[in-house]
Design a protein around this motif. Sequence first.
Motif, PDB file in Angstrom:
ATOM      1  N   GLU A  82     -14.384   8.273 -30.086  1.00  0.00           N
ATOM      2  CA  GLU A  82     -15.765   8.524 -30.609  1.00  0.00           C
ATOM      3  C   GLU A  82     -16.098   9.725 -31.246  1.00  0.00           C
ATOM      4  O   GLU A  82     -16.911   9.956 -32.034  1.00  0.00           O
ATOM      5  CB  GLU A  82     -16.998   7.902 -29.766  1.00  0.00           C
ATOM      6  CG  GLU A  82     -17.069   6.386 -29.226  1.00  0.00           C
ATOM      7  CD  GLU A  82     -15.832   6.252 -28.095  1.00  0.00           C
ATOM      8  OE1 GLU A  82     -15.564   5.048 -28.072  1.00  0.00           O
ATOM      9  OE2 GLU A  82     -15.306   7.114 -27.648  1.00  0.00           O
ATOM     10  N   LEU A  83     -15.420  10.693 -30.966  1.00  0.00           N
ATOM     11  CA  LEU A  83     -15.606  12.016 -31.338  1.00  0.00           C
ATOM     12  C   LEU A  83     -14.865  12.274 -32.866  1.00  0.00           C
ATOM     13  O   LEU A  83     -13.753  11.570 -32.861  1.00  0.00           O
ATOM     14  CB  LEU A  83     -15.021  13.237 -30.452  1.00  0.00           C
ATOM     15  CG  LEU A  83     -15.284  13.157 -29.084  1.00  0.00           C
ATOM     16  CD1 LEU A  83     -14.491  14.032 -28.161  1.00  0.00           C
ATOM     17  CD2 LEU A  83     -16.842  13.400 -28.895  1.00  0.00           C
ATOM     18  N   ASP A  84     -15.722  13.062 -33.670  1.00  0.00           N
ATOM     19  CA  ASP A  84     -15.140  12.882 -34.996  1.00  0.00           C
ATOM     20  C   ASP A  84     -13.588  13.358 -35.164  1.00  0.00           C
ATOM     21  O   ASP A  84     -12.989  14.435 -34.665  1.00  0.00           O
ATOM     22  CB  ASP A  84     -15.943  13.867 -35.692  1.00  0.00           C
ATOM     23  CG  ASP A  84     -17.309  13.685 -36.130  1.00  0.00           C
ATOM     24  OD1 ASP A  84     -17.594  12.370 -35.920  1.00  0.00           O
ATOM     25  OD2 ASP A  84     -18.108  14.441 -36.517  1.00  0.00           O
ATOM     26  N   PHE A  85     -12.779  12.415 -35.921  1.00  0.00           N
ATOM     27  CA  PHE A  85     -11.334  12.733 -36.286  1.00  0.00           C
ATOM     28  C   PHE A  85     -10.451  12.872 -35.017  1.00  0.00           C
ATOM     29  O   PHE A  85      -9.434  13.267 -34.963  1.00  0.00           O
ATOM     30  CB  PHE A  85     -11.254  13.884 -37.000  1.00  0.00           C
ATOM     31  CG  PHE A  85     -12.234  13.867 -38.192  1.00  0.00           C
ATOM     32  CD1 PHE A  85     -11.991  12.932 -39.169  1.00  0.00           C
ATOM     33  CD2 PHE A  85     -13.316  14.829 -38.485  1.00  0.00           C
ATOM     34  CE1 PHE A  85     -12.845  12.909 -40.118  1.00  0.00           C
ATOM     35  CE2 PHE A  85     -14.005  14.815 -39.337  1.00  0.00           C
ATOM     36  CZ  PHE A  85     -13.702  13.939 -40.395  1.00  0.00           C
ATOM     37  N   CYS A  86     -10.901  12.489 -33.589  1.00  0.00           N
ATOM     38  CA  CYS A  86     -10.153  12.278 -32.796  1.00  0.00           C
ATOM     39  C   CYS A  86      -9.421  11.018 -32.852  1.00  0.00           C
ATOM     40  O   CYS A  86     -10.161  10.024 -32.473  1.00  0.00           O
ATOM     41  CB  CYS A  86     -10.844  12.437 -31.291  1.00  0.00           C
ATOM     42  SG  CYS A  86      -9.937  12.417 -29.761  1.00  0.00           S
ATOM     43  N   ILE A  87      -8.014  10.995 -32.613  1.00  0.00           N
ATOM     44  CA  ILE A  87      -7.154   9.810 -32.871  1.00  0.00           C
ATOM     45  C   ILE A  87      -6.638   9.401 -31.652  1.00  0.00           C
ATOM     46  O   ILE A  87      -5.954  10.005 -31.062  1.00  0.00           O
ATOM     47  CB  ILE A  87      -6.489  10.025 -34.117  1.00  0.00           C
ATOM     48  CG1 ILE A  87      -6.927  10.497 -35.292  1.00  0.00           C
ATOM     49  CG2 ILE A  87      -5.620   8.517 -34.236  1.00  0.00           C
ATOM     50  CD1 ILE A  87      -8.207   9.805 -35.996  1.00  0.00           C
ATOM     51  N   HIS A  88      -6.899   8.130 -31.391  1.00  0.00           N
ATOM     52  CA  HIS A  88      -6.076   7.564 -30.094  1.00  0.00           C
ATOM     53  C   HIS A  88      -4.974   6.629 -30.491  1.00  0.00           C
ATOM     54  O   HIS A  88      -5.107   5.731 -31.505  1.00  0.00           O
ATOM     55  CB  HIS A  88      -7.225   6.659 -29.515  1.00  0.00           C
ATOM     56  CG  HIS A  88      -6.626   5.811 -28.179  1.00  0.00           C
ATOM     57  ND1 HIS A  88      -5.842   6.414 -27.181  1.00  0.00           N
ATOM     58  CD2 HIS A  88      -6.162   4.426 -28.211  1.00  0.00           C
ATOM     59  CE1 HIS A  88      -5.427   5.289 -26.544  1.00  0.00           C
ATOM     60  NE2 HIS A  88      -5.523   4.009 -27.046  1.00  0.00           N
ATOM     61  N   TYR A  89      -3.753   6.835 -30.189  1.00  0.00           N
ATOM     62  CA  TYR A  89      -2.673   6.111 -30.405  1.00  0.00           C
ATOM     63  C   TYR A  89      -2.319   5.157 -29.039  1.00  0.00           C
ATOM     64  O   TYR A  89      -2.171   5.749 -27.977  1.00  0.00           O
ATOM     65  CB  TYR A  89      -1.594   7.034 -30.768  1.00  0.00           C
ATOM     66  CG  TYR A  89      -1.697   7.591 -31.914  1.00  0.00           C
ATOM     67  CD1 TYR A  89      -1.103   6.930 -33.158  1.00  0.00           C
ATOM     68  CD2 TYR A  89      -2.309   8.651 -32.224  1.00  0.00           C
ATOM     69  CE1 TYR A  89      -1.352   7.527 -34.385  1.00  0.00           C
ATOM     70  CE2 TYR A  89      -2.395   9.092 -33.572  1.00  0.00           C
ATOM     71  CZ  TYR A  89      -2.043   8.826 -34.633  1.00  0.00           C
ATOM     72  OH  TYR A  89      -2.183   9.152 -35.834  1.00  0.00           O
ATOM     73  N   ARG A  90      -2.114   3.869 -29.265  1.00  0.00           N
ATOM     74  CA  ARG A  90      -1.884   3.186 -28.179  1.00  0.00           C
ATOM     75  C   ARG A  90      -0.367   3.358 -27.658  1.00  0.00           C
ATOM     76  O   ARG A  90       0.347   3.784 -28.260  1.00  0.00           O
ATOM     77  CB  ARG A  90      -1.951   1.568 -28.566  1.00  0.00           C
ATOM     78  CG  ARG A  90      -3.295   1.194 -28.854  1.00  0.00           C
ATOM     79  CD  ARG A  90      -3.513  -0.277 -29.601  1.00  0.00           C
ATOM     80  NE  ARG A  90      -4.805  -0.658 -29.644  1.00  0.00           N
ATOM     81  CZ  ARG A  90      -5.754  -1.222 -28.909  1.00  0.00           C
ATOM     82  NH1 ARG A  90      -5.331  -1.344 -27.600  1.00  0.00           N
ATOM     83  NH2 ARG A  90      -6.837  -1.226 -29.476  1.00  0.00           N
ATOM     84  N   TYR A  91      -0.220   2.710 -26.422  1.00  0.00           N
ATOM     85  CA  TYR A  91       1.101   2.811 -25.806  1.00  0.00           C
ATOM     86  C   TYR A  91       2.133   2.166 -26.739  1.00  0.00           C
ATOM     87  O   TYR A  91       3.218   2.996 -26.753  1.00  0.00           O
ATOM     88  CB  TYR A  91       1.071   2.396 -24.360  1.00  0.00           C
ATOM     89  CG  TYR A  91       2.460   2.091 -23.736  1.00  0.00           C
ATOM     90  CD1 TYR A  91       2.903   3.376 -22.715  1.00  0.00           C
ATOM     91  CD2 TYR A  91       3.299   1.071 -23.969  1.00  0.00           C
ATOM     92  CE1 TYR A  91       4.244   2.953 -22.365  1.00  0.00           C
ATOM     93  CE2 TYR A  91       4.420   0.860 -23.366  1.00  0.00           C
ATOM     94  CZ  TYR A  91       4.787   1.942 -22.401  1.00  0.00           C
ATOM     95  OH  TYR A  91       6.315   1.820 -21.900  1.00  0.00           O
ATOM     96  N   GLU A  92       1.753   1.153 -27.247  1.00  0.00           N
ATOM     97  CA  GLU A  92       2.914   0.474 -27.915  1.00  0.00           C
ATOM     98  C   GLU A  92       3.255   1.247 -29.215  1.00  0.00           C
ATOM     99  O   GLU A  92       4.282   1.324 -29.891  1.00  0.00           O
ATOM    100  CB  GLU A  92       2.094  -0.835 -28.554  1.00  0.00           C
ATOM    101  CG  GLU A  92       2.252  -1.958 -27.285  1.00  0.00           C
ATOM    102  CD  GLU A  92       0.782  -1.904 -26.639  1.00  0.00           C
ATOM    103  OE1 GLU A  92       0.451  -2.411 -25.577  1.00  0.00           O
ATOM    104  OE2 GLU A  92      -0.052  -0.695 -26.936  1.00  0.00           O
ATOM    105  N   THR A  93       2.161   1.841 -29.871  1.00  0.00           N
ATOM    106  CA  THR A  93       2.517   2.698 -30.980  1.00  0.00           C
ATOM    107  C   THR A  93       3.137   3.856 -30.725  1.00  0.00           C
ATOM    108  O   THR A  93       4.524   4.222 -31.156  1.00  0.00           O
ATOM    109  CB  THR A  93       1.295   3.271 -31.624  1.00  0.00           C
ATOM    110  OG1 THR A  93       0.349   2.019 -31.788  1.00  0.00           O
ATOM    111  CG2 THR A  93       1.566   4.080 -32.951  1.00  0.00           C
ATOM    112  N   GLN A  94       2.931   4.570 -29.673  1.00  0.00           N
ATOM    113  CA  GLN A  94       3.868   5.759 -29.187  1.00  0.00           C
ATOM    114  C   GLN A  94       5.340   5.246 -28.725  1.00  0.00           C
ATOM    115  O   GLN A  94       6.313   5.766 -29.185  1.00  0.00           O
ATOM    116  CB  GLN A  94       3.211   6.341 -27.833  1.00  0.00           C
ATOM    117  CG  GLN A  94       1.959   7.141 -28.135  1.00  0.00           C
ATOM    118  CD  GLN A  94       1.542   7.718 -26.885  1.00  0.00           C
ATOM    119  OE1 GLN A  94       1.336   7.291 -25.806  1.00  0.00           O
ATOM    120  NE2 GLN A  94       0.961   9.078 -27.211  1.00  0.00           N
TER     121      GLN A  94
END
Length: 251
Positions: A82-94
């Motif tokens: 939810e913090l500006d421009f903080c990007i979460h990548y899922r396990y499957e993506t990694q």
Amino acid sequence: MDKELDLAVTCYGKVKPLKYDLVLLPWGATEPHNLHLPYLTDCILSHDIALDAAKLAKTHYGIRCMVMPYVTAGSQNPGQRELDFCIHYRYETQKAILSDLVASLYAQGYRKMVIINGHGGNTFKSMIRDLSLDYPDFLIASSEWFAFIPAKEYFDEPGDHADELETSVMMHYHPELVNLDEAGDGNYKKFASQMLNEKVAWIPRNWQNVSQDTGIGNPKKASAGKGKKYAEAVVAKYALLFEELVHKELY
């Protein structure tokens, strides 16, 4: 100097005639680091540590490493996305990113790689176990550059995010990217549960409940001198690891 060790700045003409013993993969995240460090701190420091380790391995042990471009795909805790421009990548993506990297390198004849991780939220063990079944003769070692040298031996108040350690190492490598006057205190809340604090069990921390400035640990005592000493110790240990992985049998 040593441009052939860094894929970000070299060219095919330099790489083609050389033999590489080991591939180094810096991996970080895209996330705020208190109020005074860049979003890509984990990526930048992983790359710098990898490059210095590659140079030392070449000089001391005759090992040629290729440092790949850093991966920005980091896994985040609740309250961070939810913090500006903080990007979460899922396990499957990694896992897909790592799998494609390994498949490409394998097709080119490479058989040994070390992940130099700079983000505590990233975990690669299960991915590597799966890949070891698909590529049984491809060695993939996972490491966290900030974890295998005791921080308390070098810093007064180490934390675990945008703290004295990370800030000091960034001041060593890139002082122009650090403004310590803008840093928050890095105050943070622990779990109310003593068992969780003792790591009897694990749950992800909700970042917005834990920290107001996104930092975990006070960075105010950071210095470039501390960062240099710590980085040099880490780099020396990495170079020794590379020598053992390249020149010694595993068992």
